[in-house]
Design a protein around this motif. Sequence first.
Motif, PDB file in Angstrom:
ATOM      1  N   LEU A   1      48.478  77.100 -31.561  1.00  0.00           N
ATOM      2  CA  LEU A   1      49.038  75.849 -31.686  1.00  0.00           C
ATOM      3  C   LEU A   1      50.198  75.800 -32.882  1.00  0.00           C
ATOM      4  O   LEU A   1      51.144  75.374 -32.847  1.00  0.00           O
ATOM      5  CB  LEU A   1      48.080  74.628 -31.611  1.00  0.00           C
ATOM      6  N   LEU A   2      49.469  76.492 -34.010  1.00  0.00           N
ATOM      7  CA  LEU A   2      50.248  76.465 -35.163  1.00  0.00           C
ATOM      8  C   LEU A   2      51.757  77.391 -34.860  1.00  0.00           C
ATOM      9  O   LEU A   2      52.823  77.048 -35.440  1.00  0.00           O
ATOM     10  CB  LEU A   2      49.580  77.111 -36.365  1.00  0.00           C
ATOM     11  N   THR A   3      51.350  78.342 -34.180  1.00  0.00           N
ATOM     12  CA  THR A   3      52.552  79.223 -33.835  1.00  0.00           C
ATOM     13  C   THR A   3      53.561  78.804 -33.025  1.00  0.00           C
ATOM     14  O   THR A   3      54.783  79.073 -33.104  1.00  0.00           O
ATOM     15  CB  THR A   3      52.048  80.711 -33.283  1.00  0.00           C
ATOM     16  N   SER A   4      53.051  77.787 -32.064  1.00  0.00           N
ATOM     17  CA  SER A   4      54.236  77.288 -31.062  1.00  0.00           C
ATOM     18  C   SER A   4      54.761  75.790 -31.530  1.00  0.00           C
ATOM     19  O   SER A   4      55.537  75.407 -30.954  1.00  0.00           O
ATOM     20  CB  SER A   4      53.319  77.115 -29.670  1.00  0.00           C
ATOM     21  N   LEU A   5      54.523  75.384 -32.944  1.00  0.00           N
ATOM     22  CA  LEU A   5      55.155  74.266 -33.239  1.00  0.00           C
ATOM     23  C   LEU A   5      56.437  74.217 -33.568  1.00  0.00           C
ATOM     24  O   LEU A   5      57.039  73.144 -33.255  1.00  0.00           O
ATOM     25  CB  LEU A   5      54.196  73.759 -34.548  1.00  0.00           C
ATOM     26  N   VAL A   6      57.035  75.387 -34.186  1.00  0.00           N
ATOM     27  CA  VAL A   6      58.413  75.252 -34.633  1.00  0.00           C
ATOM     28  C   VAL A   6      59.283  75.145 -33.112  1.00  0.00           C
ATOM     29  O   VAL A   6      59.970  74.473 -33.029  1.00  0.00           O
ATOM     30  CB  VAL A   6      58.771  76.461 -35.227  1.00  0.00           C
ATOM     31  N   PRO A   7      58.938  75.979 -32.252  1.00  0.00           N
ATOM     32  CA  PRO A   7      59.770  75.861 -30.850  1.00  0.00           C
ATOM     33  C   PRO A   7      59.504  74.484 -30.064  1.00  0.00           C
ATOM     34  O   PRO A   7      60.531  73.883 -29.744  1.00  0.00           O
ATOM     35  CB  PRO A   7      59.329  77.090 -29.912  1.00  0.00           C
ATOM     36  N   LEU A   8      58.406  73.911 -30.447  1.00  0.00           N
ATOM     37  CA  LEU A   8      58.192  72.778 -29.526  1.00  0.00           C
ATOM     38  C   LEU A   8      58.668  71.431 -30.246  1.00  0.00           C
ATOM     39  O   LEU A   8      59.561  70.888 -29.667  1.00  0.00           O
ATOM     40  CB  LEU A   8      56.583  72.403 -29.557  1.00  0.00           C
ATOM     41  N   ALA A   9      58.851  71.735 -31.610  1.00  0.00           N
ATOM     42  CA  ALA A   9      59.586  70.443 -32.518  1.00  0.00           C
ATOM     43  C   ALA A   9      61.124  70.672 -32.366  1.00  0.00           C
ATOM     44  O   ALA A   9      61.631  69.618 -32.278  1.00  0.00           O
ATOM     45  CB  ALA A   9      59.153  70.788 -33.977  1.00  0.00           C
ATOM     46  N   LEU A  10      61.556  71.888 -32.181  1.00  0.00           N
ATOM     47  CA  LEU A  10      63.080  72.166 -31.871  1.00  0.00           C
ATOM     48  C   LEU A  10      63.462  71.578 -30.604  1.00  0.00           C
ATOM     49  O   LEU A  10      64.374  70.776 -30.352  1.00  0.00           O
ATOM     50  CB  LEU A  10      63.329  73.783 -31.833  1.00  0.00           C
ATOM     51  N   TYR A  11      62.566  71.688 -29.367  1.00  0.00           N
ATOM     52  CA  TYR A  11      62.933  71.132 -28.068  1.00  0.00           C
ATOM     53  C   TYR A  11      62.702  69.558 -28.197  1.00  0.00           C
ATOM     54  O   TYR A  11      63.630  68.839 -27.502  1.00  0.00           O
ATOM     55  CB  TYR A  11      61.990  71.654 -27.188  1.00  0.00           C
ATOM     56  N   PHE A  12      61.702  69.132 -28.929  1.00  0.00           N
ATOM     57  CA  PHE A  12      61.686  67.839 -29.030  1.00  0.00           C
ATOM     58  C   PHE A  12      62.577  66.794 -29.720  1.00  0.00           C
ATOM     59  O   PHE A  12      63.111  65.928 -28.983  1.00  0.00           O
ATOM     60  CB  PHE A  12      60.130  67.160 -29.595  1.00  0.00           C
ATOM     61  N   PHE A  13      63.141  67.451 -30.780  1.00  0.00           N
ATOM     62  CA  PHE A  13      64.091  66.756 -31.573  1.00  0.00           C
ATOM     63  C   PHE A  13      65.512  67.059 -31.210  1.00  0.00           C
ATOM     64  O   PHE A  13      66.459  66.409 -31.545  1.00  0.00           O
ATOM     65  CB  PHE A  13      63.843  67.352 -33.150  1.00  0.00           C
ATOM     66  N   SER A  14      65.777  67.981 -30.374  1.00  0.00           N
ATOM     67  CA  SER A  14      67.090  68.524 -30.275  1.00  0.00           C
ATOM     68  C   SER A  14      67.412  68.319 -28.485  1.00  0.00           C
ATOM     69  O   SER A  14      68.360  68.894 -27.945  1.00  0.00           O
ATOM     70  CB  SER A  14      67.606  69.669 -30.702  1.00  0.00           C
TER      71      SER A  14
END
Length: 307
Positions: free
Chosen positions: A279-292
């Motif tokens: 989950l820590l590894t996937s946080l950056v792509p997930l956050a990018l999709y959510f916010f943009s």
Amino acid sequence: MKRDCAVAVLPAASSSSVRARRRKPWVTPGRLGIYAFLLTAALFFLVPLYVMLVTSVKPMAEIRLGNIFALPLAPTLAPWHNAWQAACTGLECEGIRGGFWNSVKITVPSVLLSIALGAVNGYALSFWRPRGANMLFAVLMVGAFIPGQVMLYPLVRALAALDLYSSVPGIVIVHVIFGMPMMTLLFRNYYASLPQELFKAARIDGGGFWRIFFELMLPMSLPVIVVAAIMQVTNIWNDFLLGLVFAGSDNLPMTVQLNNIINTTTGERQYNVNMAATLLTSLVPLALYFFSGRWFVRGIANGAVKG
């Protein structure tokens, strides 16, 4: 008199037909099928995420019970702490935080350079059309469909000759090379959808190559830049093979260290730590999709991926 009656009847008939159309039932087979498909697709992606999240906050004693869907009875954040700074990624037990910063050092310059070069290439191929532009574009498109594994050995030899192998600049160059065809296609399709009159008017006003690009084209490119950034960040952050081959042991990205944590064979397998590290590894792509996500959809609608 009869004509007046006929004229008076027509609005009543038309209003009744409109009313009948408005009374169309909300529940229809087509609508039920659409919602069933959307619900199935959501469960397909959300159920594994739920299992990972729940497992990551369970102690090992609860995990051994075997009920992966049960909520934790005694939730704990210790697995997340261990995954971040205590899990073993080989000979060292410093967690996945080192891989996180390595991924940041690799991803940021790779994304910026590939987007910048792709934007310039797409702009030149769309408006200036230099001699051999079609051939160059065809070569780039062929490169987009060549498997990356075919080019690994030549790239290893080339980077070794330039003394860039097993270094951050070396892996950045590799990601820029592999991202160039797709970025060029993305920006070329977007700029091709813009009115040619804008470019011609700028040329009449005396604008040159770089002035038109920076003052006219680049300010209108925000939607496609967001689409390109999401694509490149996702591809580079989630990359495993190129990081393993070209980054070197001191610059291994997060995905490689995640693989080392999960495949560690010494001691008891810590499933909660493995899930937390994933989950820590996937946080950056997930956050990018959510916010943009809104900009991503706008870029697609504006022609960023059409052509």
